[in-house]
Write a protein that holds these residues in place. Sequence first.
Motif, PDB file in Angstrom:
ATOM      1  N   ALA A  47       0.847  -1.186   0.000  1.00 21.96           N
ATOM      2  CA  ALA A  47       0.000   0.000   0.000  1.00 21.96           C
ATOM      3  C   ALA A  47       0.888   1.243   0.000  1.00 21.96           C
ATOM      4  O   ALA A  47       1.661   1.460   0.932  1.00 21.96           O
ATOM      5  CB  ALA A  47      -0.908  -0.026   1.227  1.00 21.96           C
ATOM      6  N   THR A  48       0.786   2.025  -1.036  1.00 19.83           N
ATOM      7  CA  THR A  48       1.692   3.153  -1.221  1.00 19.83           C
ATOM      8  C   THR A  48       0.904   4.447  -1.368  1.00 19.83           C
ATOM      9  O   THR A  48      -0.040   4.518  -2.148  1.00 19.83           O
ATOM     10  CB  THR A  48       2.555   2.931  -2.476  1.00 19.83           C
ATOM     11  N   ALA A  49       1.300   5.441  -0.619  1.00 18.78           N
ATOM     12  CA  ALA A  49       0.644   6.740  -0.726  1.00 18.78           C
ATOM     13  C   ALA A  49       1.628   7.747  -1.311  1.00 18.78           C
ATOM     14  O   ALA A  49       2.766   7.845  -0.855  1.00 18.78           O
ATOM     15  CB  ALA A  49       0.167   7.205   0.646  1.00 18.78           C
ATOM     16  N   ILE A  64      -2.674   4.174  -3.031  1.00 21.95           N
ATOM     17  CA  ILE A  64      -3.790   4.584  -2.182  1.00 21.95           C
ATOM     18  C   ILE A  64      -4.245   5.985  -2.526  1.00 21.95           C
ATOM     19  O   ILE A  64      -3.426   6.883  -2.698  1.00 21.95           O
ATOM     20  CB  ILE A  64      -3.359   4.624  -0.691  1.00 21.95           C
ATOM     21  N   ALA A 114      -4.224   9.136   4.108  1.00 25.03           N
ATOM     22  CA  ALA A 114      -3.540   8.165   3.261  1.00 25.03           C
ATOM     23  C   ALA A 114      -2.297   7.626   3.963  1.00 25.03           C
ATOM     24  O   ALA A 114      -1.975   6.446   3.869  1.00 25.03           O
ATOM     25  CB  ALA A 114      -3.170   8.806   1.924  1.00 25.03           C
ATOM     26  N   GLN A 139      -2.833   4.705   6.281  1.00 23.13           N
ATOM     27  CA  GLN A 139      -3.150   3.429   5.631  1.00 23.13           C
ATOM     28  C   GLN A 139      -1.963   2.802   4.913  1.00 23.13           C
ATOM     29  O   GLN A 139      -2.010   1.635   4.529  1.00 23.13           O
ATOM     30  CB  GLN A 139      -4.259   3.628   4.587  1.00 23.13           C
ATOM     31  N   ALA A 140      -0.926   3.607   4.701  1.00 19.56           N
ATOM     32  CA  ALA A 140       0.119   3.165   3.776  1.00 19.56           C
ATOM     33  C   ALA A 140       1.226   2.360   4.446  1.00 19.56           C
ATOM     34  O   ALA A 140       1.534   2.542   5.615  1.00 19.56           O
ATOM     35  CB  ALA A 140       0.728   4.385   3.088  1.00 19.56           C
ATOM     36  N   ILE A 196       5.429   5.443   1.986  1.00 19.16           N
ATOM     37  CA  ILE A 196       5.048   6.806   1.626  1.00 19.16           C
ATOM     38  C   ILE A 196       6.044   7.346   0.609  1.00 19.16           C
ATOM     39  O   ILE A 196       7.256   7.255   0.822  1.00 19.16           O
ATOM     40  CB  ILE A 196       5.118   7.755   2.851  1.00 19.16           C
ATOM     41  N   ARG A 255       9.492   5.455   4.219  1.00 12.40           N
ATOM     42  CA  ARG A 255       9.192   6.514   3.256  1.00 12.40           C
ATOM     43  C   ARG A 255      10.394   6.854   2.394  1.00 12.40           C
ATOM     44  O   ARG A 255      11.545   6.607   2.778  1.00 12.40           O
ATOM     45  CB  ARG A 255       8.722   7.780   3.976  1.00 12.40           C
TER      46      ARG A 255
END
Length: 458
Positions: free
Chosen positions: A225-227, A276, A299, A302-303, A306, A332
């Motif tokens: 999951a990537t924001a 995301i 976001a 949830q990630a 980042i 990140r």
Amino acid sequence: ATTITEYDTIAAISTPPGEGAISIVRLSGEGAIKTAQQLFKGKDLTQVPTHTINYGHILDPDSKAVVDEVMVSVLRAPKTYTREDMVEINCHGGIVPTNRILQLLLGLGARLAEPGEFTKRAFLNGRVDLTQAESVMDLIRAKTDRAMQVAVDQLDGDLRRLITNLRQEIIEVLAQVEVNIDYPEYDTDQMTTQMLQEKAQQVLAKVDELLQTASQGKVLREGLATAIVGRPNVGKSSLLNHMLHEDKAIVTDVAGTTRDVLEEYVNVRGVPLKLIDTAGIRDTEDKVEKIGVERSRKAITQADLILLVMDASQPLTPEDQDLLAATADKRRLVILNKQDLPVKLTLGDTIAEADIVRTSITTGAGVAALDTKIADIFAGGIDNSQSTVMVSNARQIGLLRQAKASLNSVLAGIAAGMPIDLVQIDMTAAWDKLGEITGDAAPDELITQLFSQFCLGK
Ligand code: GDP
Ligand code: ZN
């Protein structure tokens, strides 16, 4: 168990929907060959040897009109996918005749297969265990080669073997405990306790090892999951577009998911990224983006990863600082974009150089380095050279956790000096939970629910 149970004859189109050069209609069950023969003009399928492909035509049984030119595979039980008699009709004429053939088969008494029913039969007939059945599902959904490999290994039965061995060890120790209890005249209490304790520790260590693979497995299966976050105008949309176009966006087509939740996947060097909340990034005019930081925060929570984008041609703003603080605890990468312009941004030495990537998305400079960094983040975690048993499935992970809890209860019980028969109960529970993973102890309802997640015709 190798007993073959007879079920009714099921049929489905097994190739994906849409236009293809060939499509396959599949039949399985006792009446599969006879049913196909009723439509077939060519050799007598009920007489041909097993595992042969037979050329001929499908005729409408009423009008005798030719529906399609076909190749028909005849596969007799038990050496088939479902361990039942199977027929695969390879059609040439596109989706219309394929559907027509399916309809004709249904008219002759075959039943339309439920999603996953072919694999369910393979399971019920003892050909595959649950982990293997699940890996069929994973294969269908695999987003990268590595994810595919994990699924293939499971299909191969690696996880099943491992779990089966663990259960065997537990059963052996439980049997030994029974023997000891039956001979109370020998004072075996202490020995028995020690035995149980050692075994619980051993199995627990293995379960923990498996659980540690779970996060990687999840990443491979579901994507990391990537924001992409950053204040307006730093280049988020540009980065997103680059990823979607250059890195082959993966469109998911998972049975049961509706299209209104569009998940975007990109494959960065074998690592699937699940992007995301790209909705606010897509449209540069989007009002939502003006909310900026607030939206990003959501976001961020949830990630798993980042991508914090900043405009290197501007001095650091309070918003940038907020985002830096909000992502400090996360995995990140800080992307200092617009390097083609005179650089005015200074970060100081608060951020590790390894976490910084300098790019110009417009010129493409540094973008490959970004991909490399993303892939490197997993280099430690996902080792492509090594084929280890991995769990990647939420159901399997849940059961492993339950088995772990039972094993911990065994150890706690022993430490507290609980009677052996109570400790035994927890040990048996661990054995049960592990058995549910492979389906050796799976309740019917679970099986039904599990197989219903498959695509039709699998
Ligand atoms: P977002 O608001 O963060 O999504 O930013 P956009 O991707 O919409 O980009 C904002 C503006 O910056 C657009 O005019 C882009 O063309 C421009 N831009 C994006 N990346 C770069 C870059 O690397 N260099 C330069 N000079 N301009 C860029
Ligand atoms: Zn934007």
